[in-house]
Design a protein around this motif. Structure first.
Motif, PDB file in Angstrom:
ATOM      1  N   SER A 156      31.337 -93.867 -47.643  1.00  0.00           N
ATOM      2  CA  SER A 156      31.710 -95.236 -47.301  1.00  0.00           C
ATOM      3  C   SER A 156      32.798 -95.186 -46.246  1.00  0.00           C
ATOM      4  CB  SER A 156      32.236 -95.971 -48.534  1.00  0.00           C
ATOM      5  OG  SER A 156      33.406 -95.328 -49.002  1.00  0.00           O
ATOM      6  N   SER A 157      32.795 -96.133 -45.372  1.00  0.00           N
ATOM      7  CA  SER A 157      33.727 -96.211 -44.240  1.00  0.00           C
ATOM      8  C   SER A 157      34.093 -94.819 -43.735  1.00  0.00           C
ATOM      9  CB  SER A 157      34.963 -97.037 -44.596  1.00  0.00           C
ATOM     10  OG  SER A 157      35.698 -96.404 -45.623  1.00  0.00           O
ATOM     11  N   ASP A 158      35.324 -94.389 -43.935  1.00  0.00           N
ATOM     12  CA  ASP A 158      35.699 -93.063 -43.452  1.00  0.00           C
ATOM     13  C   ASP A 158      36.041 -92.106 -44.580  1.00  0.00           C
ATOM     14  OD1 ASP A 158      35.195 -93.548 -40.835  1.00  0.00           O
ATOM     15  OD2 ASP A 158      37.226 -94.156 -40.337  1.00  0.00           O
ATOM     16  N   ASN A 159      35.531 -92.393 -45.783  1.00  0.00           N
ATOM     17  CA  ASN A 159      35.766 -91.497 -46.913  1.00  0.00           C
ATOM     18  C   ASN A 159      34.832 -90.302 -46.866  1.00  0.00           C
ATOM     19  OD1 ASN A 159      37.839 -92.750 -48.139  1.00  0.00           O
ATOM     20  ND2 ASN A 159      36.701 -93.492 -49.921  1.00  0.00           N
ATOM     21  N   LEU A 160      35.411 -89.109 -46.766  1.00  0.00           N
ATOM     22  CA  LEU A 160      34.606 -87.891 -46.777  1.00  0.00           C
ATOM     23  C   LEU A 160      34.765 -87.216 -48.130  1.00  0.00           C
ATOM     24  CD1 LEU A 160      35.273 -86.363 -43.248  1.00  0.00           C
ATOM     25  CD2 LEU A 160      33.497 -87.939 -43.959  1.00  0.00           C
ATOM     26  N   VAL A 161      33.627 -86.970 -48.785  1.00  0.00           N
ATOM     27  CA  VAL A 161      33.630 -86.396 -50.117  1.00  0.00           C
ATOM     28  C   VAL A 161      32.985 -85.010 -50.061  1.00  0.00           C
ATOM     29  CG1 VAL A 161      32.796 -86.720 -52.482  1.00  0.00           C
ATOM     30  CG2 VAL A 161      33.421 -88.713 -51.097  1.00  0.00           C
ATOM     31  N   PRO A 162      33.646 -83.988 -50.647  1.00  0.00           N
ATOM     32  CA  PRO A 162      33.024 -82.657 -50.623  1.00  0.00           C
ATOM     33  C   PRO A 162      31.802 -82.595 -51.550  1.00  0.00           C
ATOM     34  CG  PRO A 162      35.108 -82.606 -51.823  1.00  0.00           C
ATOM     35  CD  PRO A 162      34.951 -83.994 -51.298  1.00  0.00           C
ATOM     36  N   PHE A 163      30.724 -82.017 -51.046  1.00  0.00           N
ATOM     37  CA  PHE A 163      29.518 -81.790 -51.827  1.00  0.00           C
ATOM     38  C   PHE A 163      29.226 -80.295 -51.776  1.00  0.00           C
ATOM     39  CE2 PHE A 163      28.982 -86.218 -51.878  1.00  0.00           C
ATOM     40  CZ  PHE A 163      27.849 -86.590 -52.583  1.00  0.00           C
ATOM     41  N   PHE A 164      28.969 -79.694 -52.929  1.00  0.00           N
ATOM     42  CA  PHE A 164      28.680 -78.261 -52.977  1.00  0.00           C
ATOM     43  C   PHE A 164      27.175 -78.028 -52.941  1.00  0.00           C
ATOM     44  CE2 PHE A 164      32.934 -78.824 -54.473  1.00  0.00           C
ATOM     45  CZ  PHE A 164      33.610 -77.857 -53.747  1.00  0.00           C
ATOM     46  N   ILE A 165      26.786 -76.909 -52.349  1.00  0.00           N
ATOM     47  CA  ILE A 165      25.381 -76.643 -52.062  1.00  0.00           C
ATOM     48  C   ILE A 165      24.883 -75.456 -52.889  1.00  0.00           C
ATOM     49  CG2 ILE A 165      23.806 -75.860 -50.230  1.00  0.00           C
ATOM     50  CD1 ILE A 165      25.652 -77.351 -48.243  1.00  0.00           C
ATOM     51  N   ASP A 166      23.743 -75.658 -53.577  1.00  0.00           N
ATOM     52  CA  ASP A 166      23.100 -74.550 -54.285  1.00  0.00           C
ATOM     53  C   ASP A 166      22.305 -73.701 -53.306  1.00  0.00           C
ATOM     54  OD1 ASP A 166      24.016 -74.999 -56.840  1.00  0.00           O
ATOM     55  OD2 ASP A 166      22.328 -76.268 -57.426  1.00  0.00           O
ATOM     56  N   ARG A 167      21.554 -74.374 -52.434  1.00  0.00           N
ATOM     57  CA  ARG A 167      20.712 -73.635 -51.490  1.00  0.00           C
ATOM     58  C   ARG A 167      20.561 -74.451 -50.212  1.00  0.00           C
ATOM     59  NH1 ARG A 167      14.633 -71.587 -52.219  1.00  0.00           N
ATOM     60  NH2 ARG A 167      14.695 -70.010 -50.601  1.00  0.00           N
ATOM     61  N   CYS A 168      20.563 -73.748 -49.085  1.00  0.00           N
ATOM     62  CA  CYS A 168      20.536 -74.424 -47.801  1.00  0.00           C
ATOM     63  C   CYS A 168      19.793 -73.521 -46.818  1.00  0.00           C
ATOM     64  CB  CYS A 168      21.994 -74.637 -47.411  1.00  0.00           C
ATOM     65  SG  CYS A 168      22.335 -75.086 -45.756  1.00  0.00           S
ATOM     66  N   ARG A 169      18.747 -74.046 -46.198  1.00  0.00           N
ATOM     67  CA  ARG A 169      17.987 -73.215 -45.245  1.00  0.00           C
ATOM     68  C   ARG A 169      17.363 -74.100 -44.169  1.00  0.00           C
ATOM     69  NH1 ARG A 169      16.217 -73.997 -49.970  1.00  0.00           N
ATOM     70  NH2 ARG A 169      14.111 -74.465 -50.596  1.00  0.00           N
ATOM     71  N   LEU A 170      17.043 -73.455 -43.057  1.00  0.00           N
ATOM     72  CA  LEU A 170      16.415 -74.200 -41.960  1.00  0.00           C
ATOM     73  C   LEU A 170      15.012 -74.620 -42.348  1.00  0.00           C
ATOM     74  CD1 LEU A 170      17.385 -72.395 -38.657  1.00  0.00           C
ATOM     75  CD2 LEU A 170      18.043 -74.654 -39.417  1.00  0.00           C
ATOM     76  N   HIS A 171      14.641 -75.807 -41.910  1.00  0.00           N
ATOM     77  CA  HIS A 171      13.307 -76.336 -42.145  1.00  0.00           C
ATOM     78  C   HIS A 171      12.770 -76.738 -40.779  1.00  0.00           C
ATOM     79  CE1 HIS A 171      10.101 -78.335 -44.345  1.00  0.00           C
ATOM     80  NE2 HIS A 171      10.251 -79.361 -43.532  1.00  0.00           N
ATOM     81  N   LYS A 172      11.750 -76.082 -40.309  1.00  0.00           N
ATOM     82  CA  LYS A 172      11.216 -76.285 -38.965  1.00  0.00           C
ATOM     83  C   LYS A 172      12.322 -75.944 -37.963  1.00  0.00           C
ATOM     84  CE  LYS A 172       7.414 -78.990 -40.410  1.00  0.00           C
ATOM     85  NZ  LYS A 172       7.097 -80.204 -41.037  1.00  0.00           N
TER      86      LYS A 172
END
Length: 178
Positions: free
Chosen positions: A45-61
């Motif tokens: 929301s507006s300028d609120n940045l919330v940390p999100f943790f990632i289990d898995r992250c990879r390129l897609h196309k």
């Protein structure tokens, strides 16, 4: 984390699976360097940045990143971040060399024209028009100089200076030289 301390990484553009995975369209020429992220900041929301943790992250196309967030495990949760912008801390930007630069890093640099010398200090970069512009200020006057490979001659990070070769008459238009 404040938005000013971060750079825009991309935007959640669609859901990928019923398990809450999402696809993020990256704003980068080198998507592969963001393939193994552990966390990102999500603007909810507006300028609120919330940390999100990632289990898995990879390129897609090509320029899409497929992310499986720790706390988003179903479609409803994925819907809640659809369209959200993702950010990373500025220190995670890969350093640029030569005449390539990030807009935020040259604020405060001096513009040195090969004919007119010091033509001002960069106050901002305007990327809203069709042509990206340095917004500089000299003696209370504003100058707009195109950010273009033909104009930017050299970026000197050590001296915080950008050497430019401006088109004939451009500087006279703003500063009244000549």
């Amino acid at each position: 984390m404040r938005k000013e301390e971060c750079f825009y990484l991309g935007k959640v553009v669609s859901k990928y699976s019923f398990r809450g995975e999402v696809l993020v369209k990256l704003d980068t020429d080198e998507p592969e360097i963001y393939e193994n992220l552990e966390s990102v900041f999500v603007r909810l929301s507006s300028d609120n940045l919330v940390p999100f943790f990632i289990d898995r992250c990879r390129l897609h196309k090509s320029a899409l990143l497929r992310i499986d967030f720790e706390d988003i495990k179903d479609e409803a949760a994925a819907d809640s971040i659809l369209g959200a912008e993702l950010y990373l801390p500025l220190e995670m930007l890969p350093p640029l060399t030569g005449n390539k630069f990030y807009y935020h890093e040259v604020i405060g640099f001096t513009l040195m024209d090969e004919k007119h010398g010091d033509i001002g200090t960069i106050k901002a970069i305007n990327d809203q028009a069709s042509q990206v512009l340095f917004e500089a200020e000299k003696n209370g006057k504003q100058l707009l100089v195109p950010v273009d490979d033909d104009i930017v001659v050299k970026v000197d990070r050590a001296k915080k200076t950008i050497h430019v070769s401006t088109p004939e008459g451009l500087i006279d238009l703003y500063l009244g030289h000549g």
